[in-house]
Write an enzyme that holds these catalytic residues in place. Structure first.
Site, PDB file in Angstrom:
ATOM      1  N   LYS A 184       0.819  -1.280  -0.061  1.00  0.00           N
ATOM      2  CA  LYS A 184      -0.028  -0.077   0.037  1.00  0.00           C
ATOM      3  C   LYS A 184       0.907   1.205  -0.153  1.00  0.00           C
ATOM      4  O   LYS A 184       0.588   2.265  -0.692  1.00  0.00           O
ATOM      5  CB  LYS A 184      -1.100  -0.091   1.121  1.00  0.00           C
TER       6      LYS A 184
ATOM      7  N   ARG B  89      -8.706   1.868   9.861  1.00  0.00           N
ATOM      8  CA  ARG B  89      -8.041   0.660  10.250  1.00  0.00           C
ATOM      9  C   ARG B  89      -9.129  -0.284  10.966  1.00  0.00           C
ATOM     10  O   ARG B  89      -9.064  -1.335  11.555  1.00  0.00           O
ATOM     11  CB  ARG B  89      -6.852   0.657  11.204  1.00  0.00           C
TER      12      ARG B  89
ATOM     13  N   ARG C 130      10.845  -7.771   4.193  1.00  0.00           N
ATOM     14  CA  ARG C 130      10.884  -6.412   4.875  1.00  0.00           C
ATOM     15  C   ARG C 130      11.937  -6.463   6.295  1.00  0.00           C
ATOM     16  O   ARG C 130      12.143  -5.341   6.635  1.00  0.00           O
ATOM     17  CB  ARG C 130       9.618  -5.947   4.910  1.00  0.00           C
TER      18      ARG C 130
ATOM     19  N   ARG D 206      12.415  -0.934  10.671  1.00  0.00           N
ATOM     20  CA  ARG D 206      11.249  -0.520  11.616  1.00  0.00           C
ATOM     21  C   ARG D 206      11.266  -1.488  12.910  1.00  0.00           C
ATOM     22  O   ARG D 206      11.212  -2.592  12.587  1.00  0.00           O
ATOM     23  CB  ARG D 206       9.993  -0.815  10.763  1.00  0.00           C
TER      24      ARG D 206
ATOM     25  N   ARG E 187       0.813  -7.649  14.199  1.00  0.00           N
ATOM     26  CA  ARG E 187       0.116  -6.700  13.258  1.00  0.00           C
ATOM     27  C   ARG E 187      -0.741  -7.493  12.269  1.00  0.00           C
ATOM     28  O   ARG E 187      -2.078  -6.987  11.731  1.00  0.00           O
ATOM     29  CB  ARG E 187       1.227  -5.978  12.451  1.00  0.00           C
TER      30      ARG E 187
HETATM   31  P1  AMP Z   1       1.737   1.375   9.666  1.00  0.00           P
HETATM   32  O1  AMP Z   1       2.983   2.199   9.229  1.00  0.00           O
HETATM   33  O2  AMP Z   1       0.654   1.889   8.647  1.00  0.00           O
HETATM   34  O3  AMP Z   1       1.538  -0.170   9.498  1.00  0.00           O
HETATM   35  O4  AMP Z   1       1.555   1.785  10.997  1.00  0.00           O
HETATM   36  C1  AMP Z   1       2.316   1.585  12.020  1.00  0.00           C
HETATM   37  C2  AMP Z   1       1.575   1.598  13.370  1.00  0.00           C
HETATM   38  O5  AMP Z   1       0.860   2.847  13.794  1.00  0.00           O
HETATM   39  C3  AMP Z   1       0.372   0.481  13.285  1.00  0.00           C
HETATM   40  O6  AMP Z   1       0.884  -0.634  13.803  1.00  0.00           O
HETATM   41  C4  AMP Z   1      -0.575   1.336  14.613  1.00  0.00           C
HETATM   42  O7  AMP Z   1       0.233   1.031  15.990  1.00  0.00           O
HETATM   43  C5  AMP Z   1      -0.172   2.724  14.344  1.00  0.00           C
HETATM   44  N1  AMP Z   1      -1.290   3.130  13.394  1.00  0.00           N
HETATM   45  C6  AMP Z   1      -1.121   3.618  11.818  1.00  0.00           C
HETATM   46  N2  AMP Z   1      -2.398   3.817  11.548  1.00  0.00           N
HETATM   47  C7  AMP Z   1      -3.505   3.593  12.298  1.00  0.00           C
HETATM   48  C8  AMP Z   1      -4.815   3.698  12.645  1.00  0.00           C
HETATM   49  N3  AMP Z   1      -5.445   4.015  11.654  1.00  0.00           N
HETATM   50  N4  AMP Z   1      -5.324   3.356  13.681  1.00  0.00           N
HETATM   51  C9  AMP Z   1      -4.613   2.912  14.670  1.00  0.00           C
HETATM   52  N5  AMP Z   1      -3.265   2.705  14.902  1.00  0.00           N
HETATM   53  C10 AMP Z   1      -2.665   3.210  13.750  1.00  0.00           C
END
Ligand code: AMP
Length: 192
Positions: A16, A91, A130, A136, A147
């Protein structure tokens, strides 16, 4: 193409973020990644960053109210008048409802929700890649699995949610970045 408001939905590892960056450049609209925004807060040591750090490190979701507020402020900014790509938000169903309400208040709606479809085998293989490639903290194996679990439990129901509202558009996320991007461009073009 004007005012394209898109949501990118899909499991971790579906590509994405990569596709959102490419499409936002192509269309000249901002790529809004809630993960990037929260990581920036953590990196800068802000009070918000301090609040979300542990949750993020564990691969869990930060609270719906908090993230809805963060996104609400972001999409009000002037660079969003011509549209945007939301990557990583909503989400949960509560977040999707929050977004709908926010957009409704300004008589707007989404152009589409793009669901990047990938089978489990491919998801696991991309996540394995990854683990080596990105620095990360939430890419450690146990956190990646958490996740995925969080995705299945809390985010996957959004596929049915957006299917019901008629906003869902499926894109096959298997194959190379270029192949997926070509599919994505055709799908977005079909929006007219
Ligand atoms: P991502 O890079 O999109 O995988 O986001 C990394 C982390 O940020 C996630 O595992 C959550 O802890 C937090 N996070 C990002 N977007 C959201 C969201 N829409 N709702 C809740 N937590 C989020």
């Amino acid at each position: 193409m004007d005012n394209v408001r898109l949501v990118f939905l899909g499991p971790p590892g579906a590509g994405k973020g990569t596709q959102a960056k490419l499409l936002s450049t192509e269309l000249g609209i901002p790529h809004i990644s809630t993960g990037d925004m929260l990581r920036a807060e953590v990196g800068s040591g802000s009070p918000l960053g301090a609040r979300v750090k542990d949750t993020m490190d564990q691969g869990k979701l930060v609270s719906d109210d908090l993230i809805i507020e963060v996104i609400g402020e972001r999409i009000k900014r002037s660079d969003c008048v011509g549209g945007y790509v939301l990557d990583g938000f909503p989400r949960t169903v509560a977040q999707a409802e929050g977004l709908k309400k926010m957009l409704g208040l300004v008589s707007q709606s989404l152009s589409a929700v793009v669901f990047f479809q990938l089978n489990n085998e491919a998801i696991l293989s991309r996540l394995e890649h990854r683990r080596g490639a990105e620095a990360r903290k939430d890419d450690a194996l146990d956190v990646q699995l958490e996740r995925l679990n969080v995705y299945e439990q809390q985010t996957a129901p959004l596929v049915a949610f957006y299917e019901r509202s008629g906003e869902l558009m499926r894109v096959d996320a298997n194959g190379s970045i270029e192949q997926v991007f070509d599919r994505l461009k055709s799908a977005v073009k079909s929006l007219g």
